[in-house]
Design a protein around this motif. Sequence first.
Motif, PDB file in Angstrom:
ATOM      1  N   ILE A 107       0.859  -1.185   0.000  1.00 34.08           N
ATOM      2  CA  ILE A 107       0.000   0.000   0.000  1.00 34.08           C
ATOM      3  C   ILE A 107       0.892   1.231   0.000  1.00 34.08           C
ATOM      4  O   ILE A 107       2.041   1.182   0.449  1.00 34.08           O
ATOM      5  N   HIS A 108       0.357   2.306  -0.530  1.00 39.71           N
ATOM      6  CA  HIS A 108       1.108   3.558  -0.625  1.00 39.71           C
ATOM      7  C   HIS A 108       0.208   4.672  -0.067  1.00 39.71           C
ATOM      8  O   HIS A 108      -0.610   5.237  -0.798  1.00 39.71           O
ATOM      9  N   PRO A 109       0.302   4.957   1.251  1.00 35.87           N
ATOM     10  CA  PRO A 109      -0.508   6.044   1.810  1.00 35.87           C
ATOM     11  C   PRO A 109      -0.160   7.364   1.138  1.00 35.87           C
ATOM     12  O   PRO A 109       1.004   7.614   0.798  1.00 35.87           O
ATOM     13  N   THR A 110      -1.166   8.190   0.916  1.00 37.22           N
ATOM     14  CA  THR A 110      -0.955   9.495   0.301  1.00 37.22           C
ATOM     15  C   THR A 110      -1.597  10.577   1.173  1.00 37.22           C
ATOM     16  O   THR A 110      -2.403  10.287   2.049  1.00 37.22           O
ATOM     17  N   GLU A 111      -1.247  11.788   0.877  1.00 41.03           N
ATOM     18  CA  GLU A 111      -1.869  12.922   1.552  1.00 41.03           C
ATOM     19  C   GLU A 111      -3.223  13.190   0.908  1.00 41.03           C
ATOM     20  O   GLU A 111      -3.366  13.070  -0.313  1.00 41.03           O
ATOM     21  N   ASN A 112      -4.204  13.543   1.705  1.00 42.16           N
ATOM     22  CA  ASN A 112      -5.486  13.990   1.177  1.00 42.16           C
ATOM     23  C   ASN A 112      -5.296  15.435   0.732  1.00 42.16           C
ATOM     24  O   ASN A 112      -5.231  16.347   1.549  1.00 42.16           O
ATOM     25  N   ALA A 113      -5.197  15.642  -0.576  1.00 37.71           N
ATOM     26  CA  ALA A 113      -4.907  16.958  -1.134  1.00 37.71           C
ATOM     27  C   ALA A 113      -6.174  17.740  -1.498  1.00 37.71           C
ATOM     28  O   ALA A 113      -6.102  18.721  -2.241  1.00 37.71           O
ATOM     29  N   TRP A 114      -7.337  17.309  -0.995  1.00 40.81           N
ATOM     30  CA  TRP A 114      -8.593  17.993  -1.303  1.00 40.81           C
ATOM     31  C   TRP A 114      -8.494  19.453  -0.875  1.00 40.81           C
ATOM     32  O   TRP A 114      -7.974  19.768   0.184  1.00 40.81           O
ATOM     33  N   ASN A 115      -8.983  20.361  -1.731  1.00 40.02           N
ATOM     34  CA  ASN A 115      -9.022  21.777  -1.373  1.00 40.02           C
ATOM     35  C   ASN A 115     -10.194  22.445  -2.067  1.00 40.02           C
ATOM     36  O   ASN A 115     -10.868  21.846  -2.898  1.00 40.02           O
ATOM     37  N   VAL A 116     -10.429  23.671  -1.738  1.00 35.99           N
ATOM     38  CA  VAL A 116     -11.595  24.392  -2.238  1.00 35.99           C
ATOM     39  C   VAL A 116     -11.573  24.526  -3.762  1.00 35.99           C
ATOM     40  O   VAL A 116     -12.618  24.546  -4.403  1.00 35.99           O
ATOM     41  N   HIS A 117     -10.409  24.585  -4.372  1.00 37.62           N
ATOM     42  CA  HIS A 117     -10.317  24.730  -5.831  1.00 37.62           C
ATOM     43  C   HIS A 117     -10.814  23.481  -6.549  1.00 37.62           C
ATOM     44  O   HIS A 117     -11.413  23.568  -7.617  1.00 37.62           O
ATOM     45  N   ILE A 118     -10.568  22.320  -5.964  1.00 34.93           N
ATOM     46  CA  ILE A 118     -11.072  21.078  -6.544  1.00 34.93           C
ATOM     47  C   ILE A 118     -12.583  21.039  -6.446  1.00 34.93           C
ATOM     48  O   ILE A 118     -13.282  20.676  -7.388  1.00 34.93           O
ATOM     49  N   SER A 119     -13.110  21.460  -5.305  1.00 37.94           N
ATOM     50  CA  SER A 119     -14.559  21.395  -5.087  1.00 37.94           C
ATOM     51  C   SER A 119     -15.332  22.325  -6.014  1.00 37.94           C
ATOM     52  O   SER A 119     -16.501  22.080  -6.295  1.00 37.94           O
ATOM     53  N   ARG A 125     -14.400  14.249   1.646  1.00 39.17           N
ATOM     54  CA  ARG A 125     -13.812  14.185   0.310  1.00 39.17           C
ATOM     55  C   ARG A 125     -12.332  13.847   0.410  1.00 39.17           C
ATOM     56  O   ARG A 125     -11.676  14.144   1.398  1.00 39.17           O
ATOM     57  N   TYR A 126     -11.818  13.260  -0.659  1.00 42.63           N
ATOM     58  CA  TYR A 126     -10.375  13.047  -0.748  1.00 42.63           C
ATOM     59  C   TYR A 126      -9.936  13.352  -2.171  1.00 42.63           C
ATOM     60  O   TYR A 126     -10.729  13.335  -3.120  1.00 42.63           O
ATOM     61  N   TRP A 127      -8.665  13.620  -2.318  1.00 45.65           N
ATOM     62  CA  TRP A 127      -8.068  13.888  -3.616  1.00 45.65           C
ATOM     63  C   TRP A 127      -6.606  13.495  -3.547  1.00 45.65           C
ATOM     64  O   TRP A 127      -5.892  13.900  -2.624  1.00 45.65           O
ATOM     65  N   ILE A 128      -6.174  12.678  -4.490  1.00 47.53           N
ATOM     66  CA  ILE A 128      -4.761  12.330  -4.586  1.00 47.53           C
ATOM     67  C   ILE A 128      -4.171  13.187  -5.700  1.00 47.53           C
ATOM     68  O   ILE A 128      -4.656  13.160  -6.830  1.00 47.53           O
ATOM     69  N   ALA A 129      -3.176  13.977  -5.352  1.00 43.66           N
ATOM     70  CA  ALA A 129      -2.569  14.888  -6.317  1.00 43.66           C
ATOM     71  C   ALA A 129      -1.998  14.097  -7.493  1.00 43.66           C
ATOM     72  O   ALA A 129      -1.389  13.030  -7.304  1.00 43.66           O
ATOM     73  N   PRO A 130      -2.200  14.589  -8.717  1.00 40.26           N
ATOM     74  CA  PRO A 130      -1.705  13.880  -9.908  1.00 40.26           C
ATOM     75  C   PRO A 130      -0.207  13.586  -9.859  1.00 40.26           C
ATOM     76  O   PRO A 130       0.227  12.504 -10.265  1.00 40.26           O
ATOM     77  N   GLU A 131       0.583  14.516  -9.333  1.00 34.31           N
ATOM     78  CA  GLU A 131       2.026  14.274  -9.260  1.00 34.31           C
ATOM     79  C   GLU A 131       2.358  13.138  -8.290  1.00 34.31           C
ATOM     80  O   GLU A 131       3.313  12.391  -8.499  1.00 34.31           O
ATOM     81  N   GLU A 132       1.536  12.976  -7.248  1.00 40.87           N
ATOM     82  CA  GLU A 132       1.746  11.861  -6.319  1.00 40.87           C
ATOM     83  C   GLU A 132       1.365  10.532  -6.989  1.00 40.87           C
ATOM     84  O   GLU A 132       2.011   9.506  -6.779  1.00 40.87           O
ATOM     85  N   MET A 133       0.323  10.553  -7.808  1.00 32.81           N
ATOM     86  CA  MET A 133      -0.056   9.353  -8.569  1.00 32.81           C
ATOM     87  C   MET A 133       1.078   8.943  -9.511  1.00 32.81           C
ATOM     88  O   MET A 133       1.427   7.764  -9.595  1.00 32.81           O
ATOM     89  N   LEU A 134       1.654   9.916 -10.218  1.00 30.66           N
ATOM     90  CA  LEU A 134       2.746   9.614 -11.153  1.00 30.66           C
ATOM     91  C   LEU A 134       3.970   9.066 -10.439  1.00 30.66           C
ATOM     92  O   LEU A 134       4.597   8.108 -10.909  1.00 30.66           O
ATOM     93  N   THR A 135       4.313   9.658  -9.305  1.00 33.89           N
ATOM     94  CA  THR A 135       5.457   9.177  -8.530  1.00 33.89           C
ATOM     95  C   THR A 135       5.230   7.741  -8.078  1.00 33.89           C
ATOM     96  O   THR A 135       6.105   6.881  -8.223  1.00 33.89           O
ATOM     97  N   ALA A 136       4.042   7.472  -7.547  1.00 31.29           N
ATOM     98  CA  ALA A 136       3.718   6.117  -7.083  1.00 31.29           C
ATOM     99  C   ALA A 136       3.714   5.129  -8.247  1.00 31.29           C
ATOM    100  O   ALA A 136       4.179   3.989  -8.109  1.00 31.29           O
ATOM    101  N   MET A 137       3.211   5.550  -9.398  1.00 34.50           N
ATOM    102  CA  MET A 137       3.169   4.683 -10.574  1.00 34.50           C
ATOM    103  C   MET A 137       4.592   4.308 -11.000  1.00 34.50           C
ATOM    104  O   MET A 137       4.877   3.141 -11.283  1.00 34.50           O
ATOM    105  N   ARG A 138       5.479   5.288 -11.021  1.00 35.37           N
ATOM    106  CA  ARG A 138       6.871   5.018 -11.410  1.00 35.37           C
ATOM    107  C   ARG A 138       7.545   4.077 -10.417  1.00 35.37           C
ATOM    108  O   ARG A 138       8.247   3.146 -10.805  1.00 35.37           O
ATOM    109  N   GLU A 139       7.345   4.343  -9.114  1.00 33.28           N
ATOM    110  CA  GLU A 139       7.944   3.491  -8.091  1.00 33.28           C
ATOM    111  C   GLU A 139       7.400   2.064  -8.177  1.00 33.28           C
ATOM    112  O   GLU A 139       8.157   1.103  -8.077  1.00 33.28           O
TER     113      GLU A 139
END
Length: 160
Positions: free
Chosen positions: A43-55, A70-84
């Motif tokens: 598993i790869h825990p991530t930060e909940n990056a939800w903010n008012v701009h997403i909403s 709500r939760y949001w995984i930042a796209p750059e965190e998804m890419l980093t996890a995908m590469r790893e």
Amino acid sequence: MTLTLTRDRLQAISTHAERTYPEECCGLLLGRLETEGKVVLDIHPTENAWNVHISEDLVDDSLPLTKTHRYWIAPEEMLTAMREARGRGLDIIGIYHSHTDNPAVPSECDRRLAWPQYSYLIVSVHQGKTVDAKTWTLDNHHQFQAESMNVTDMMRMCDR
């Protein structure tokens, strides 16, 4: 299809959910697609990056548009996890998140933002304690369907 993971990994997800309560936690399920289903190997825990701009881009489905619902995984965190993951011979096979003081059932927002290839493991946390965990997948009509979950004490040695 079945999602298989160890009791230890499910406990780590539950601990993450309880630690972030009353906000939703989120993270990625890393593993492989095998003939018997999806097998979670890490598993790869991530930060909940939800903010008012997403909403601002979403239509309200009656729950507050905050990190408590709500939760949001930042796209750059998804890419980093995908590469790893790929570097380890794994793929992102799902996403986990918690529902605070609500059942482990996908919300309309969860459905709208979901991707069909992933499993969605939802942990229900009431008053800071995990009470349930269920996993879901999208069908061909972009509707969530319950997915069976196989919790094991240990993965086969070749899967580690």
